[in-house]
Enzyme design. Structure first.
Site, PDB file in Angstrom:
ATOM      1  CB  CYS A   1     -15.039  74.347  44.174  1.00  0.00           C
ATOM      2  SG  CYS A   1     -14.385  73.070  43.076  1.00  0.00           S
TER       3      CYS A   1
ATOM      4  CB  CYS B   1     -18.404  73.213  41.836  1.00  0.00           C
ATOM      5  SG  CYS B   1     -18.129  72.166  43.289  1.00  0.00           S
TER       6      CYS B   1
ATOM      7  CG  HIS C   1     -16.535  70.462  46.336  1.00  0.00           C
ATOM      8  ND1 HIS C   1     -15.630  71.061  45.503  1.00  0.00           N
ATOM      9  CD2 HIS C   1     -16.081  70.666  47.604  1.00  0.00           C
ATOM     10  CE1 HIS C   1     -14.666  71.623  46.239  1.00  0.00           C
ATOM     11  NE2 HIS C   1     -14.928  71.387  47.507  1.00  0.00           N
TER      12      HIS C   1
ATOM     13  CG  ASN D   1      -0.721  65.678  41.282  1.00  0.00           C
ATOM     14  OD1 ASN D   1      -0.040  64.665  41.394  1.00  0.00           O
ATOM     15  ND2 ASN D   1      -0.256  66.835  40.880  1.00  0.00           N
TER      16      ASN D   1
ATOM     17  CB  SER E   1      -4.460  73.544  43.352  1.00  0.00           C
ATOM     18  OG  SER E   1      -5.221  73.140  42.224  1.00  0.00           O
TER      19      SER E   1
ATOM     20  CG  HIS F   1     -14.537  69.176  42.260  1.00  0.00           C
ATOM     21  ND1 HIS F   1     -15.745  69.774  42.522  1.00  0.00           N
ATOM     22  CD2 HIS F   1     -14.761  68.260  41.282  1.00  0.00           C
ATOM     23  CE1 HIS F   1     -16.663  69.251  41.720  1.00  0.00           C
ATOM     24  NE2 HIS F   1     -16.085  68.331  40.959  1.00  0.00           N
TER      25      HIS F   1
ATOM     26  CG  HIS G   1      -9.152  67.828  39.781  1.00  0.00           C
ATOM     27  ND1 HIS G   1      -9.145  67.997  41.143  1.00  0.00           N
ATOM     28  CD2 HIS G   1      -7.959  68.305  39.351  1.00  0.00           C
ATOM     29  CE1 HIS G   1      -8.014  68.561  41.521  1.00  0.00           C
ATOM     30  NE2 HIS G   1      -7.260  68.760  40.448  1.00  0.00           N
TER      31      HIS G   1
ATOM     32  CD  GLN H   1      -3.369  68.936  36.203  1.00  0.00           C
ATOM     33  OE1 GLN H   1      -2.842  69.511  35.263  1.00  0.00           O
ATOM     34  NE2 GLN H   1      -2.990  69.129  37.455  1.00  0.00           N
TER      35      GLN H   1
ATOM     36  CD  GLU I   1       7.509  52.994  33.054  1.00  0.00           C
ATOM     37  OE1 GLU I   1       6.487  52.707  32.391  1.00  0.00           O
ATOM     38  OE2 GLU I   1       7.470  53.266  34.269  1.00  0.00           O
TER      39      GLU I   1
ATOM     40  CG  HIS J   1       3.372  55.013  31.935  1.00  0.00           C
ATOM     41  ND1 HIS J   1       4.371  54.632  32.794  1.00  0.00           N
ATOM     42  CD2 HIS J   1       3.345  56.375  31.968  1.00  0.00           C
ATOM     43  CE1 HIS J   1       4.923  55.722  33.329  1.00  0.00           C
ATOM     44  NE2 HIS J   1       4.307  56.783  32.853  1.00  0.00           N
TER      45      HIS J   1
ATOM     46  CG  HIS K   1       2.098  50.162  33.075  1.00  0.00           C
ATOM     47  ND1 HIS K   1       2.725  50.070  31.855  1.00  0.00           N
ATOM     48  CD2 HIS K   1       2.828  51.049  33.792  1.00  0.00           C
ATOM     49  CE1 HIS K   1       3.785  50.857  31.837  1.00  0.00           C
ATOM     50  NE2 HIS K   1       3.874  51.474  33.000  1.00  0.00           N
TER      51      HIS K   1
ATOM     52  CE  LYS L   1      10.689  56.161  50.083  1.00  0.00           C
ATOM     53  NZ  LYS L   1      11.725  55.790  51.051  1.00  0.00           N
TER      54      LYS L   1
ATOM     55  CD  GLU M   1      14.875  57.667  49.892  1.00  0.00           C
ATOM     56  OE1 GLU M   1      15.152  58.590  50.679  1.00  0.00           O
ATOM     57  OE2 GLU M   1      14.066  56.773  50.126  1.00  0.00           O
TER      58      GLU M   1
HETATM   59  P1  H2U Z   1      -4.258  70.193  40.476  1.00  0.00           P
HETATM   60  O1  H2U Z   1      -5.162  70.419  41.651  1.00  0.00           O
HETATM   61  O2  H2U Z   1      -4.003  68.726  40.203  1.00  0.00           O
HETATM   62  O3  H2U Z   1      -3.041  71.024  40.522  1.00  0.00           O
HETATM   63  O4  H2U Z   1      -5.074  70.647  39.147  1.00  0.00           O
HETATM   64  C1  H2U Z   1      -5.860  71.771  39.045  1.00  0.00           C
HETATM   65  C2  H2U Z   1      -5.603  72.398  37.704  1.00  0.00           C
HETATM   66  O5  H2U Z   1      -6.665  73.275  37.394  1.00  0.00           O
HETATM   67  C3  H2U Z   1      -4.322  73.218  37.698  1.00  0.00           C
HETATM   68  O6  H2U Z   1      -3.435  72.663  36.741  1.00  0.00           O
HETATM   69  C4  H2U Z   1      -6.169  74.378  36.695  1.00  0.00           C
HETATM   70  C5  H2U Z   1      -4.799  74.623  37.276  1.00  0.00           C
HETATM   71  O7  H2U Z   1      -3.943  75.180  36.313  1.00  0.00           O
HETATM   72  N1  H2U Z   1      -7.105  75.504  36.843  1.00  0.00           N
HETATM   73  C6  H2U Z   1      -7.822  75.959  35.748  1.00  0.00           C
HETATM   74  O8  H2U Z   1      -7.614  75.461  34.637  1.00  0.00           O
HETATM   75  N2  H2U Z   1      -8.746  76.966  35.897  1.00  0.00           N
HETATM   76  C7  H2U Z   1      -9.007  77.611  37.086  1.00  0.00           C
HETATM   77  O9  H2U Z   1      -9.885  78.440  37.148  1.00  0.00           O
HETATM   78  C8  H2U Z   1      -8.207  77.268  38.279  1.00  0.00           C
HETATM   79  C9  H2U Z   1      -7.266  76.105  38.161  1.00  0.00           C
HETATM   80 ZN    ZN Z   2     -16.009  71.520  43.555  1.00  0.00          ZN
END
Ligand code: H2U
Ligand code: ZN
Length: 348
Positions: free
Chosen positions: A51, A54, A113, A153, A161, A164, A166, A168, A182, A281, A296, A311, A317
């Site tokens: 990962c 990690c 993790h 996300n 993706s 773990h 996290h 952004q 808004e 926001h 909010h 959904k 939609e």
């Molecule tokens: P998501 O799982 O929310 O997509 O976010 C993971 C982010 O981590 C993704 O935007 C970044 C990806 O670009 N990333 C890194 O910055 N370094 C890495 O080694 C793999 C993924």
């Molecule tokens: Zn991890």
């Protein structure tokens, strides 16, 4: 909601966006023959050497994560924005384009993790709140950045993706479209009524008590009257503030409590690790006067009737307007009635 109109197809107005949505409460009894499989129970190790979030692991670009103990922030190795993009514009009649500067960061919420925000201790969630605040101050203080979008996300269903825990941050020079929409609505309301739209809205919700999910001294999580996603929620401060960096120490703590209470109910709803996209926001960071804006968070979870049946925002939609079956009141009632203890702790 004594009004009979709410039992039949109706439209509801979203004052934050100025959009309408269609509500069809009678359709909740319709048969479902789509996808419905049991999700495999997830067993994750506390540390996964493969990962890239990690502690101690080498990321895609060769950087090594430190042995962090609470939160850890780094610049996204595959950032959607760069700080040094050259200034440029393209203008050819209807074809308009502008260069955009900014930066993207990744926030690890915890070294473990196997955790999610829902399963973290209040103290650890409070560290995340502090981290969001510091990031807002740091990035918002930069002259080349006027908006800081802090989001998460969660879950494969939302395209995350990596499991773990996290989130952004994408921070850029211009105010993004949905935020600008808004802000515009809130400013118009302020000009007409002399009050912040969302603080008036919160008073209505506290009086009606039909869409509340979590209420504490400083925060309220509710299913907005105009919710589009089945179990969508809005998290609002009870004191009128524009941004996370205006919160007092107690409000950071009570926010962590509110988030934990909400996320545990989400996980308990379908006995799952509930997927969602959430985000804050805050006011723009361009030193303008945003008294009319209320801080909010939106939570947009995709699940509809089980851990796998979601959904889809398709068909009508995508072409006409948003639509939902289960009413916001019914969704709030279901969330509210769930146990306050996480299903995993009661199953053990
Ligand atoms: P998501 O799982 O929310 O997509 O976010 C993971 C982010 O981590 C993704 O935007 C970044 C990806 O670009 N990333 C890194 O910055 N370094 C890495 O080694 C793999 C993924
Ligand atoms: Zn991890």
């Amino acid at each position: 909601m004594s009004n009979e109109l709410f039992q039949h197809p109706h439209r509801r107005y979203n004052p934050l966006t100025g959009e309408w949505l269609l509500v069809s409460p009678h359709r909740t009894a319709r048969p479902w023959q789509g996808q419905q499989e049991r999700p495999a129970p997830e067993q994750r190790p506390t540390h996964d050497p493969s990962c890239y979030l990690c502690p101690g692991v080498t990321r895609a670009n060769g950087a090594v994560n430190p042995d962090y103990s609470s939160t850890y922030v780094f610049t996204n190795d595959f950032a959607a924005l760069y700080p040094n993009t050259p200034d440029n514009t393209y203008s050819h009649g209807l074809l308009q384009a502008q260069s955009e500067q900014g930066t993207c960061r990744v926030i690890c919420f915890a070294p473990r993790h196997d955790l999610t925000l829902a399963e973290m201790e209040v103290g650890a969630i409070e560290h995340v709140v502090v981290c969001w605040t510091e990031q807002l101050r740091d990035l918002g203080g930069r002259a080349d950045i006027n908006y800081v979008e802090i989001f998460e996300n969660r879950g494969a269903a939302m395209g995350a993706s990596n499991p773990h825990p996290h989130g952004q941050i994408w921070a850029n020079a211009t105010v993004p479209t949905l935020v600008a929409q808004e802000l515009h609505q809130q400013r118009m309301y302020w000009e007409q009524h002399g009050q912040p739209l969302l603080s008036d809205y919160l008073q209505t919700e506290l009086a009606q008590q039909e869409r509340l999910v979590v209420v504490n001294e400083d925060w309220v999580a509710l299913v907005p009257f105009w919710a589009v996603w089945p179990f969508e929620t809005l998290v609002l401060p009870r004191r009128q503030v524009q941004s996370l960096d205006q919160l007092r120490a107690r409000e950071r703590r009570t926010l962590a409590e509110c988030l934990q209470a909400l996320l545990i109910r989400y996980d308990n709803l379908f006995t799952t690790s509930f997927p969602y996209t959430m985000g804050w926001h805050n006011a723009p960071t361009d030193d303008g006067d945003y008294s009319y804006h209320t801080l909010h968070a939106h939570f947009y979870p995709p699940l509809l009737r089980s851990a796998t049946v979601r959904k889809f925002m398709v068909g009508y939609e995508m072409l006409a307007q948003a639509q939902r079956d289960i009413t916001a009141e019914a969704a709030a009632e279901r969330l509210r009635s769930l146990p306050a203890e996480h299903w995993k702790t009661t199953q053990a």
